[in-house]
Every structure is written in C-alpha cells, then in structure tokens.
Write a protein that holds these residues in place. Structure first.
Motif, PDB file in Angstrom:
ATOM      1  N   PHE A  87       0.870  -1.172   0.000  1.00 28.03           N
ATOM      2  CA  PHE A  87       0.000   0.000   0.000  1.00 28.03           C
ATOM      3  C   PHE A  87       0.905   1.220   0.000  1.00 28.03           C
ATOM      4  O   PHE A  87       1.959   1.226   0.635  1.00 28.03           O
ATOM      5  CB  PHE A  87      -0.881   0.037   1.254  1.00 28.03           C
ATOM      6  N   GLY A  88       0.503   2.261  -0.684  1.00 31.44           N
ATOM      7  CA  GLY A  88       1.280   3.488  -0.698  1.00 31.44           C
ATOM      8  C   GLY A  88       0.361   4.684  -0.756  1.00 31.44           C
ATOM      9  O   GLY A  88      -0.850   4.557  -0.981  1.00 31.44           O
ATOM     10  N   SER A  89       0.926   5.862  -0.547  1.00 30.51           N
ATOM     11  CA  SER A  89       0.138   7.090  -0.544  1.00 30.51           C
ATOM     12  C   SER A  89       0.927   8.209  -1.184  1.00 30.51           C
ATOM     13  O   SER A  89       2.160   8.233  -1.133  1.00 30.51           O
ATOM     14  CB  SER A  89      -0.224   7.477   0.894  1.00 30.51           C
ATOM     15  N   ASN A  90       0.206   9.141  -1.789  1.00 33.11           N
ATOM     16  CA  ASN A  90       0.840  10.375  -2.236  1.00 33.11           C
ATOM     17  C   ASN A  90       0.264  11.519  -1.416  1.00 33.11           C
ATOM     18  O   ASN A  90      -0.793  11.401  -0.813  1.00 33.11           O
ATOM     19  CB  ASN A  90       0.603  10.609  -3.727  1.00 33.11           C
ATOM     20  N   ILE A  97       1.095   3.744   7.173  1.00 30.05           N
ATOM     21  CA  ILE A  97       0.126   2.747   6.721  1.00 30.05           C
ATOM     22  C   ILE A  97       0.538   1.411   7.319  1.00 30.05           C
ATOM     23  O   ILE A  97       1.716   1.055   7.307  1.00 30.05           O
ATOM     24  CB  ILE A  97       0.082   2.650   5.183  1.00 30.05           C
ATOM     25  N   LEU A  98      -0.436   0.671   7.865  1.00 27.13           N
ATOM     26  CA  LEU A  98      -0.168  -0.626   8.485  1.00 27.13           C
ATOM     27  C   LEU A  98      -1.197  -1.639   8.007  1.00 27.13           C
ATOM     28  O   LEU A  98      -2.394  -1.379   8.100  1.00 27.13           O
ATOM     29  CB  LEU A  98      -0.238  -0.500  10.019  1.00 27.13           C
ATOM     30  N   PHE A 145      -4.745   0.031   7.998  1.00 30.48           N
ATOM     31  CA  PHE A 145      -4.955   1.212   8.831  1.00 30.48           C
ATOM     32  C   PHE A 145      -4.088   2.323   8.251  1.00 30.48           C
ATOM     33  O   PHE A 145      -2.935   2.088   7.870  1.00 30.48           O
ATOM     34  CB  PHE A 145      -4.530   0.957  10.281  1.00 30.48           C
ATOM     35  N   VAL A 146      -4.627   3.533   8.187  1.00 34.18           N
ATOM     36  CA  VAL A 146      -3.888   4.689   7.671  1.00 34.18           C
ATOM     37  C   VAL A 146      -3.935   5.781   8.726  1.00 34.18           C
ATOM     38  O   VAL A 146      -5.011   6.178   9.175  1.00 34.18           O
ATOM     39  CB  VAL A 146      -4.490   5.215   6.349  1.00 34.18           C
ATOM     40  N   LEU A 147      -2.774   6.270   9.118  1.00 31.72           N
ATOM     41  CA  LEU A 147      -2.675   7.340  10.103  1.00 31.72           C
ATOM     42  C   LEU A 147      -2.367   8.643   9.378  1.00 31.72           C
ATOM     43  O   LEU A 147      -1.458   8.703   8.550  1.00 31.72           O
ATOM     44  CB  LEU A 147      -1.559   7.014  11.104  1.00 31.72           C
TER      45      LEU A 147
END
Length: 194
Positions: A7-10, A56-57, A65-67
């Motif tokens: 999982f990744g985020s921008n 992200i976990l 889960f995303v903090l």
C-alpha cells in the motif's frame, strides 16, 4: 499488504491523499482504481486545511490502517484556529471504508497538538494482536506546552478507542524526548520506547 504487495500514498500539495495498492507482481490491483482511492471522500479544501499521510499498516485481513495528520478548524474557535490532529482510518481489501468506521476517520487526540512535534516527530503504529492497532506519538498539548509527552493509544478493529479519548501519557517530562517506538506485547498491550 500481507500478500507480497504494498500500500502506498501520495501527498500532493493542493489535494487530499490518495492510497494506492500494488500487487506482488508490481501491477495495480484489479479491485482498486488505477488512480487510487481518495482517503477522505467528500472533504473540501480551504486555505488552512490539509491532510498528510503519516503511516500505513496492514490490518491482517487484506486491508489497512492509515494514520494521518489533519489540519482543520478547531471546534469553538470560530474558524480562526487550525491545529494539527491525528486521525486513524481503516480501509478494506477492496479500498472501501471498513464497517463501523467514519469516512473522515477516528480522531486520536482531541486537544491541540503542537505542530513542531506532530510535524517532525512522526507517530508509530504496530498491530495489537487482536485485529486492532497500537499507536505512539510525541506531542505537546497546548495547556502544557513545555512538556513533551509520549502518548499511546489502542484502537480496536471496529474503530473504538480502548485507552480513553486521548490515549495514555506514558512519559511527560521537562526534558527533551525522542521519537517513540512501540511493539505489541502479544496480550493487547504495548512496549513503548523513547
């Protein structure tokens, strides 16, 4: 993601974070849009509001889960005070909002968080061994801005805060604290280090 993918985020400068899911072969997963999913659907921007993904976990069930650190108007301030607050989000394996979770996530600490600490001293997450998550962070509450505090919280898989509305302070000191780290103890508790 627990299955060989990630999982990744921008965090683009003028929009809210999007979460991406790449499978073990390096391709976008078929259950997710290629453009990713919007983490906070329906939220609108203002010149003060912002959201940043911090961690992200995997949740052990194919989701995550995303903090996030979110800057938004503080209740009762009349729109003049935009403090940083931590929010926890949970998404399912197909990117949907997990049952029982609000679209905007769960606020982990209601009081004001000093941006010098929330912005630089990133929080840490670990599984609690029961489908939930443990979080530790370093922050300064505005009512006691001289004492760095190491705070921990446990959140269930259903999105309930276990250790009070604002977590438990495990260290409040007049001296400088370092970025905390934590691991689960296998019994639903946490070992916290700083």
């Amino acid at each position: 993601d627990g299955r060989g993918g990630i999982f990744g985020s921008n965090n683009p400068g003028e929009s809210f974070p999007r979460i991406y899911h790449v499978d073990a072969g390096g391709d976008a997963t078929t259950a997710w849009p290629v453009a990713g999913i919007e983490l906070t659907p329906g939220m609108t921007l203002s010149r003060h509001a912002s959201i940043r993904t911090l961690a992200i976990l995997p949740d052990g069930e194919g989701g995550m889960f995303v903090l996030t650190r979110q800057k938004a108007p503080y209740q009762g301030s009349g729109g003049f005070w935009y403090p940083d607050q931590f929010f926890l989000h949970r998404r399912t394996a197909n990117g949907g909002i997990a049952p029982g979770w609000a679209a905007g996530g769960l606020c982990l600490e209601a009081p004001y968080l000093d941006p010098r600490y929330t912005g630089l001293h990133l929080p840490r997450m670990a599984p609690d061994g029961a489908g939930g998550v443990l979080i530790a962070w370093l922050g300064l509450q505005w009512v006691n801005a001289t004492n760095p505090q190491v705070v921990v919280q446990r959140v269930t898989a259903e999105g309930a805060r276990v250790w009070g509305d604002d977590g438990i302070t495990v260290r409040a000191s007049a001296g400088a604290c370092t970025i905390p780290a934590l691991v689960g103890d296998g019994l639903g508790g946490a070992l916290v280090f700083w």
